[in-house]
Motif scaffolding. Structure first.
Motif, PDB file in Angstrom:
ATOM      1  N   UNK A  12     -20.873 -10.510 -25.591  1.00  0.00           N
ATOM      2  CA  UNK A  12     -21.119 -11.611 -26.720  1.00  0.00           C
ATOM      3  C   UNK A  12     -19.918 -12.241 -26.930  1.00  0.00           C
ATOM      4  N   UNK A  13     -19.398 -13.431 -26.938  1.00  0.00           N
ATOM      5  CA  UNK A  13     -18.206 -13.897 -27.499  1.00  0.00           C
ATOM      6  C   UNK A  13     -18.554 -14.984 -28.254  1.00  0.00           C
ATOM      7  N   UNK A  14     -17.354 -15.650 -28.665  1.00  0.00           N
ATOM      8  CA  UNK A  14     -17.589 -16.872 -29.568  1.00  0.00           C
ATOM      9  C   UNK A  14     -16.759 -17.786 -28.836  1.00  0.00           C
ATOM     10  N   UNK A  15     -17.063 -19.194 -29.515  1.00  0.00           N
ATOM     11  CA  UNK A  15     -16.328 -20.349 -28.786  1.00  0.00           C
ATOM     12  C   UNK A  15     -15.069 -20.367 -28.790  1.00  0.00           C
ATOM     13  N   UNK A  16     -14.312 -20.620 -27.736  1.00  0.00           N
ATOM     14  CA  UNK A  16     -12.850 -20.735 -27.623  1.00  0.00           C
ATOM     15  C   UNK A  16     -12.013 -19.372 -27.254  1.00  0.00           C
ATOM     16  N   UNK A  17     -12.846 -18.249 -26.997  1.00  0.00           N
ATOM     17  CA  UNK A  17     -12.365 -17.155 -26.470  1.00  0.00           C
ATOM     18  C   UNK A  17     -12.672 -17.107 -24.785  1.00  0.00           C
ATOM     19  N   UNK A  18     -11.938 -16.082 -24.517  1.00  0.00           N
ATOM     20  CA  UNK A  18     -11.776 -16.344 -22.955  1.00  0.00           C
ATOM     21  C   UNK A  18     -12.619 -14.693 -22.594  1.00  0.00           C
ATOM     22  N   UNK A  19     -12.950 -14.676 -21.162  1.00  0.00           N
ATOM     23  CA  UNK A  19     -13.721 -13.536 -20.865  1.00  0.00           C
ATOM     24  C   UNK A  19     -13.505 -13.078 -19.483  1.00  0.00           C
ATOM     25  N   UNK A  20     -13.607 -11.749 -19.128  1.00  0.00           N
ATOM     26  CA  UNK A  20     -13.194 -11.397 -17.812  1.00  0.00           C
ATOM     27  C   UNK A  20     -14.453 -10.435 -17.362  1.00  0.00           C
ATOM     28  N   UNK A  21     -14.994 -10.902 -16.168  1.00  0.00           N
ATOM     29  CA  UNK A  21     -16.231 -10.337 -15.623  1.00  0.00           C
ATOM     30  C   UNK A  21     -15.805  -9.501 -14.478  1.00  0.00           C
ATOM     31  N   UNK A  22     -16.440  -8.361 -13.856  1.00  0.00           N
ATOM     32  CA  UNK A  22     -15.901  -7.732 -12.836  1.00  0.00           C
ATOM     33  C   UNK A  22     -17.086  -7.399 -11.972  1.00  0.00           C
ATOM     34  N   UNK A  71      -9.028  -4.307  -2.564  1.00  0.00           N
ATOM     35  CA  UNK A  71     -10.235  -3.485  -2.306  1.00  0.00           C
ATOM     36  C   UNK A  71     -11.381  -4.303  -2.411  1.00  0.00           C
ATOM     37  N   UNK A  72     -11.209  -5.403  -2.204  1.00  0.00           N
ATOM     38  CA  UNK A  72     -12.459  -6.260  -2.371  1.00  0.00           C
ATOM     39  C   UNK A  72     -13.061  -6.442  -3.646  1.00  0.00           C
ATOM     40  N   UNK A  73     -12.509  -5.908  -4.605  1.00  0.00           N
ATOM     41  CA  UNK A  73     -13.155  -6.137  -5.921  1.00  0.00           C
ATOM     42  C   UNK A  73     -12.911  -7.578  -6.452  1.00  0.00           C
ATOM     43  N   UNK A  74     -13.711  -7.966  -7.306  1.00  0.00           N
ATOM     44  CA  UNK A  74     -13.608  -9.376  -8.036  1.00  0.00           C
ATOM     45  C   UNK A  74     -13.888  -9.204  -9.241  1.00  0.00           C
ATOM     46  N   UNK A  75     -12.904 -10.327  -9.942  1.00  0.00           N
ATOM     47  CA  UNK A  75     -12.962 -10.567 -11.137  1.00  0.00           C
ATOM     48  C   UNK A  75     -13.243 -12.162 -11.395  1.00  0.00           C
TER      49      UNK A  75
END
Lengths: 114, 119
Positions: A12-22, A71-75
């Motif tokens: 859960x984030x708010x507008x204007x923030x940034x996020x990283x998914x793995x 190692x092929x992991x991606x974000x």
């Protein structure tokens, strides 16, 4: 054989923030693709990485970016979040990302923007 | 440009009924691949089957069967004797072989068909 692993499952984030998914692909798979799933637009292709290089990109703004490690992991990163970025983000891996190879998906990260 | 259409938004059946999910596709490529995926409530897309554009032999696997007709650009999926566990969203997808760099790792999905099987 372990499947595709995505973390976190929920954000859960708010507008204007940034996020990283793995995303950790199936062992031996070198191609990782990312998709956005929303009720209105369905499943849409974001981008694909192979050997740490982005080879293909969908029609999304530059706020959406990604990278792949040795190692092929991606974000995947989304900057300056907007309400419309609320979606299920799915990662998929395949051996080499060519068209005849099935992609295997993770459970996804559900991103909610407040 | 490629496009996949699943005209059926939702289908509701009673257990043990047969159900067919329709898929129509558009592509300029002569070589392409078609897929069916299943998405249960957990969210993960589960790969079911892949067909290539030069093999129109239909296939049966247990309760599942697929009908690929190049002449009508259709790739339909049938579940025989449906079960409650078949309830899910089913997606048809297309991957083009000769679109150059724009084909790498890219599946084009239909909008999905929600299948509900009632006991």
């Amino acid at each position: 054989k372990a499947g595709v692993t995505q973390t976190p499952r929920y954000l859960i984030k708010t507008r204007g923030q940034q996020v990283t998914l793995s995303c950790s692909p199936i062992s031996g798979h070198r191609s990782v693709s990312w998709y956005q799933q929303t009720p209105g637009q369905g499943l849409q292709f974001l981008f694909e990485y192979f050997s740490e290089t982005q080879r293909n990109k969908g029609n999304f703004p530059g706020r959406f970016s990604g990278r792949q490690f040795s190692n092929s992991r991606s974000e995947m990163n989304v900057s300056t979040l907007e309400l419309g970025d609320s979606a299920l983000y799915l990662c998929a891996s395949s051996l080499a990302g060519v068209s005849n190879q099935p992609q295997h998906f993770g459970d996804g990260t559900r991103l909610s923007i407040l | 440009a490629q496009k996949v259409t699943q005209a059926q938004t939702e289908i509701s059946v009673v257990e043990k009924e047969d159900v067919t999910l329709d898929c129509v596709y558009e592509t300029r490529d002569t070589t392409y691949y078609l897929f069916w995926y299943k998405q249960p409530p957990s969210g993960e897309l589960v790969f079911l089957i892949r067909r290539n554009s030069f093999d129109e032999q239909n296939e049966i696997s247990g309760r599942y069967s697929w009908n690929f007709q190049k002449s009508t650009s259709s790739f339909n999926f049938t579940i025989t004797a449906s079960q409650v566990v078949d309830s899910a969203v089913y997606f048809c997808a297309l991957s083009e072989a000769y679109a150059g760099g724009t084909s790498y790792g890219k599946l084009t999905f239909g909008q999905g068909t929600i299948l509900t099987v009632h006991p």
